[in-house]
Write a protein that holds these residues in place. Structure first.
Motif, short mmCIF file in Angstrom:
data_model
loop_
_atom_site.label_atom_id
_atom_site.label_comp_id
_atom_site.label_asym_id
_atom_site.label_seq_id
_atom_site.Cartn_x
_atom_site.Cartn_y
_atom_site.Cartn_z
N ARG A 399 0.83 -1.21 0.00
CA ARG A 399 0.00 0.00 0.00
C ARG A 399 0.86 1.26 0.00
O ARG A 399 0.55 2.24 -0.68
CB ARG A 399 -0.92 -0.01 1.22
CG ARG A 399 -2.10 -0.98 1.10
CD ARG A 399 -2.89 -1.00 2.39
NE ARG A 399 -4.12 -1.80 2.25
CZ ARG A 399 -4.86 -2.21 3.27
NH1 ARG A 399 -4.50 -1.89 4.51
NH2 ARG A 399 -5.95 -2.91 3.05
N ARG A 400 1.94 1.22 0.77
CA ARG A 400 2.79 2.41 0.86
C ARG A 400 3.51 2.68 -0.46
O ARG A 400 3.63 3.82 -0.89
CB ARG A 400 3.77 2.24 2.01
CG ARG A 400 4.42 3.53 2.44
CD ARG A 400 3.38 4.53 2.95
NE ARG A 400 3.97 5.82 3.17
CZ ARG A 400 3.93 6.47 4.32
NH1 ARG A 400 3.28 5.94 5.35
NH2 ARG A 400 4.49 7.64 4.45
N VAL A 401 4.02 1.63 -1.10
CA VAL A 401 4.66 1.79 -2.41
C VAL A 401 3.65 2.29 -3.43
O VAL A 401 3.92 3.19 -4.23
CB VAL A 401 5.29 0.46 -2.87
CG1 VAL A 401 5.73 0.53 -4.32
CG2 VAL A 401 6.48 0.10 -1.98
N CYS A 402 2.46 1.73 -3.39
CA CYS A 402 1.41 2.12 -4.33
C CYS A 402 1.05 3.59 -4.14
O CYS A 402 0.84 4.33 -5.12
CB CYS A 402 0.19 1.22 -4.14
SG CYS A 402 -1.05 1.37 -5.43
N LEU A 403 0.98 4.03 -2.88
CA LEU A 403 0.66 5.43 -2.61
C LEU A 403 1.76 6.35 -3.14
O LEU A 403 1.48 7.47 -3.60
CB LEU A 403 0.46 5.64 -1.12
CG LEU A 403 -0.19 6.96 -0.70
CD1 LEU A 403 -1.60 7.08 -1.27
CD2 LEU A 403 -0.23 7.07 0.83
N ALA A 404 3.00 5.89 -3.12
CA ALA A 404 4.10 6.68 -3.68
C ALA A 404 3.94 6.83 -5.19
O ALA A 404 4.23 7.89 -5.76
CB ALA A 404 5.44 6.03 -3.35
N PHE A 405 3.47 5.79 -5.87
CA PHE A 405 3.19 5.90 -7.31
C PHE A 405 2.07 6.91 -7.56
O PHE A 405 2.10 7.65 -8.55
CB PHE A 405 2.82 4.54 -7.89
CG PHE A 405 3.98 3.59 -8.04
CD1 PHE A 405 5.15 4.00 -8.66
CD2 PHE A 405 3.90 2.29 -7.57
CE1 PHE A 405 6.23 3.13 -8.80
CE2 PHE A 405 4.97 1.41 -7.71
CZ PHE A 405 6.14 1.83 -8.33
N ALA A 406 1.09 6.93 -6.66
CA ALA A 406 0.02 7.92 -6.80
C ALA A 406 0.58 9.34 -6.66
O ALA A 406 0.16 10.26 -7.38
CB ALA A 406 -1.06 7.68 -5.74
N GLN A 407 1.54 9.53 -5.77
CA GLN A 407 2.15 10.83 -5.61
C GLN A 407 2.90 11.26 -6.87
O GLN A 407 2.88 12.43 -7.25
CB GLN A 407 3.09 10.82 -4.40
CG GLN A 407 2.36 10.70 -3.06
CD GLN A 407 3.31 10.52 -1.90
OE1 GLN A 407 3.82 9.45 -1.66
NE2 GLN A 407 3.54 11.60 -1.18
N LEU A 408 3.56 10.32 -7.53
CA LEU A 408 4.21 10.64 -8.80
C LEU A 408 3.17 11.05 -9.84
O LEU A 408 3.39 11.98 -10.63
CB LEU A 408 5.01 9.44 -9.30
CG LEU A 408 6.36 9.19 -8.62
CD1 LEU A 408 6.97 7.88 -9.12
CD2 LEU A 408 7.32 10.34 -8.86
N GLY A 409 2.03 10.35 -9.84
CA GLY A 409 0.96 10.72 -10.76
C GLY A 409 0.46 12.13 -10.53
O GLY A 409 0.17 12.88 -11.47
N LEU A 410 0.35 12.52 -9.26
CA LEU A 410 -0.08 13.87 -8.93
C LEU A 410 0.88 14.93 -9.47
O LEU A 410 0.49 16.06 -9.74
CB LEU A 410 -0.21 14.03 -7.42
CG LEU A 410 -1.54 13.62 -6.79
CD1 LEU A 410 -1.44 13.61 -5.28
CD2 LEU A 410 -2.66 14.54 -7.23
N ARG A 411 2.14 14.54 -9.62
CA ARG A 411 3.14 15.48 -10.13
C ARG A 411 3.36 15.35 -11.64
O ARG A 411 4.29 15.93 -12.18
CB ARG A 411 4.45 15.30 -9.36
CG ARG A 411 4.31 15.68 -7.89
CD ARG A 411 5.59 15.51 -7.12
NE ARG A 411 6.60 16.47 -7.52
CZ ARG A 411 7.87 16.44 -7.10
NH1 ARG A 411 8.25 15.50 -6.24
NH2 ARG A 411 8.74 17.35 -7.51
N GLY A 412 2.49 14.57 -12.30
CA GLY A 412 2.51 14.53 -13.75
C GLY A 412 3.41 13.48 -14.37
O GLY A 412 3.76 13.58 -15.56
#
Length: 635
Positions: A399-412
């Motif tokens: 879950r934590r790794v996946c959330l980090a990928f979501a953060q990258l998505g938020l930054r484009g």
């Protein structure tokens, strides 16, 4: 009097928010996570108490659900905020821990003799990292560490960990503890073979230096080549891929295009001389790029440029790294390439009690470093060819790794992964349930399956080495909103009926999302030309196309594609050629079949760059306001 009462109440509130050391000492511990060692890991010995370990404590984000909601909004083409990405500072306000959480953790650590001067914090203070002894870590976490071995890899791990009850709602994960994540390069098991090795790998098929070139002068390419003229299905080259997916006639339009990236784990590297040799034959205009790509070291990663030694050759080290870089440069040149090389796995032998075990957690090490970079340093797209069976990864870690990928998505940033190379699961590892792959099962990445053949393309398999393009359903992550509706997952499930019923979770995130060629790719490794299979080839192929698409958008003043999936499932699917033949067999079954429309064997199919560009450029965007003028979005 009123002032004194106010001060007393304030002090009382602070005491409740930040427990005293005495309370921390007596706070009962509660088991936070239990995760058994995977079957391939064997316990060697009890960890020596004086050995050193680096612990990473992930604090819960104060607005994690808000973070995911924001990502779904800015990646949804129907939303007025589509592609209005967050800056680094914007993201910190979403990912920082709740008020008082850091202080609670610091008080707990202090009770165990771990002082703040020895701690390192992530920019958002959602990660705390420090070095400590095994003895101190065991006391801190109420656990016991042992040394485990898997093949030539070692890891110091615990089968469970605990925290004081008052910290259960504060801490997400602590690693390394229960994570036995043994990353695999997607092509390691799928190399066309002529001999055996002690690692149960298939050897590499060596071929002539000009294989697949089809006798075409690479320095004077005709622009009207057809796939039949450019492609040899027994040896796939960048020219074939550029013609097949429609990028051959495209010229990069921006003077300083945003870079694309790959990531190396497991002591993999990208050898410049091999890349230059590859470019000389298959992409002559990219020789300088092959010799001069940017390499960034993370956690001691070394992008080796000297010839591989005998041990590295037996491990096939450098093959995966070269394949990824050669595909990205071969298709997307002159988009600049950056290679992130992350510190390697544990040492290949049992170390002495006085020598610290290497407890590197590769994905978290890389992602935490990457998320701390300024906006100008982030790539527009990243290709990753590594992963593991989902059930071997602790849920909190996943879950934590996946959330980090979501953060990258938020930054484009678009994150592209290969869907795995054993269909619905390697027969030797299946009991009853099909096996999903992580991080492909994370809903915030774009997973790419593999195809072979030209007209038509079909689901890629190779009976000679056991390669089958991967796909399936997550048991960790529920189906995301973009996969809801009658046009994708539900339609597919209705079509296959009761096939393999109860062997997978139909409500889970389904993958792959798309597909690209992944069979008999030409690569140069250790000075010789080889052929490999795997979604390790499919992921950088698709990432290359997205890098070119982002350039076309930038030339029109539009932002990069960012997290792709909501757009792919709503309208982008129209730019893909449907794959309707083959299946992703595995677990001693026929697996999931390819059918018309989206399917678990090939996603939406293979890309057409001209159609992708047409659809992406059709969008128009609102002016991106600075964060302080977008305050209403936060309420």
């Amino acid at each position: 009097m009123v002032g004194q009462r106010y001060i007393a109440i304030l002090i009382w509130g602070i005491c409740l928010a930040f427990p005293t050391s005495d309370k921390q000492v007596h706070e009962p511990y509660t088991v936070q996570e239990v995760h058994t060692a995977p079957p391939t890991w064997r316990r060697i010995r009890r960890a020596t108490r004086t050995e050193q370990i680096t612990l990473n404590i992930g604090l819960k984000h104060g607005r994690a659900s808000e973070l995911e909601r924001q990502l779904l909004e800015i990646s949804n083409p129907s939303n007025p905020r589509y592609r209005q990405y967050f800056s680094l500072d914007d993201l910190h306000s979403l990912s920082k821990p709740p008020l008082g959480a850091v202080e609670q953790v610091l008080a707990w650590l202090s009770v165990h003799g771990i002082q703040q001067d020895n701690l390192q914090f992530s920019p958002a203070r959602d990660w705390v990292t420090f070095n400590t002894s095994i003895q101190q870590a065991e006391s801190l976490l109420g656990t016991e560490y042992s040394v485990y071995k898997n093949g030539n890899s070692l890891a110091t791990r615990a089968l469970q960990w605990s925290v004081p009850s008052n910290l259960q709602g504060v801490i997400d994960t602590i690693q390394p503890t229960t994570s036995f994540w043994h990353l695999k390069a997607r092509d390691r098991q799928q190399i066309n073979s002529t001999d055996d090795s002690n690692l149960n790998l298939h050897a590499i098929e060596a071929v002539g230096p000009n294989v697949g070139s089809m006798g075409i002068d690479m320095s004077h390419l005709p622009k009207d080549l057809t796939p039949r003229e450019a492609c040899n299905v027994t040896a796939v080259t960048p020219l074939c891929l550029r013609v097949l997916y429609g990028t051959l006639g495209y010229s990069v339009q921006t003077k300083e295009p945003k870079h694309m990236a790959l990531v190396n784990f497991l002591e993999e590297f990208n050898n410049r001389s091999d890349l230059a040799q590859f470019a000389k034959t298959y992409r002559p205009d990219a020789i300088a790029a092959a010799e001069g790509f940017r390499d960034l070291s993370i956690a001691g990663g070394i992008n080796q440029q000297s010839p591989a030694n005998p041990d590295q050759l037996s491990e096939r080290l450098g093959l995966e790294g070269n394949l990824d870089a050669e595909i990205l440069i071969g298709i997307a040149h002159p988009i600049p390439l950056t290679a992130y090389t992350v510190g390697g796995p544990p040492p290949p032998s049992v170390s002495s009690s006085s020598f610290p075990e290497n407890t590197n957690e590769p994905y978290l090490t890389w992602l935490n470093w990457l998320l701390a970079q300024p906006d100008s340093e982030l790539p527009s797209v990243i290709s990753s060819s590594y992963g593991e069976v989902e059930e071997t990864v602790p849920l909190s870690y996943a879950r934590r790794v996946c959330l980090a990928f979501a953060q990258l998505g938020l930054r484009g940033v678009s994150v592209i992964t290969g869907s795995g190379d054993h269909g619905v699961g390697h027969p030797a590892h299946c009991e009853k349930d099909f096996l999903a792959n992580f991080p492909d099962s994370c809903p915030w990445v774009t997973s790419v399956g593999a195809t072979k053949g030209i007209s038509p393309e079909v689901v890629a398999t190779n009976p000679d080495n056991g390669f089958v393009s991967g796909g399936g359903f997550s048991r960790y992550f529920p189906r995301p909103f973009y996969q809801e509706g009658k046009n994708s997952i539900d339609r597919y499930l209705a079509e296959i009926g009761s096939l393999h019923e109860k062997r997978f979770d139909p409500s889970g995130r389904a993958f792959p999302d798309v597909a690209a060629q992944g069979y008999r790719y030409v690569t140069v490794w250790n000075g010789t030309t080889r052929l490999v299979d795997g979604t390790s080839a499919s992921a950088p192929t698709f990432a290359s196309i997205i890098a070119l698409l982002n350039d076309a958008l930038a030339a029109e003043g539009q932002p990069a594609m960012g997290f792709l999936n909501p757009w792919l499932y709503e309208e982008g699917w129209r730019a893909f050629t449907d794959v309707t033949e083959g299946s992703n067999e595995g677990c001693n079954t026929t697996g999931f079949p390819a059918i018309e429309g989206w399917d678990v064997a090939s996603g939406w199919g293979t890309p057409s760059f001209p159609r992708l560009k047409e659809l992406a450029l059709r969008r128009r965007f609102r002016l991106q306001l600075p964060w302080y003028l977008r305050w209403k979005e936060w309420w």
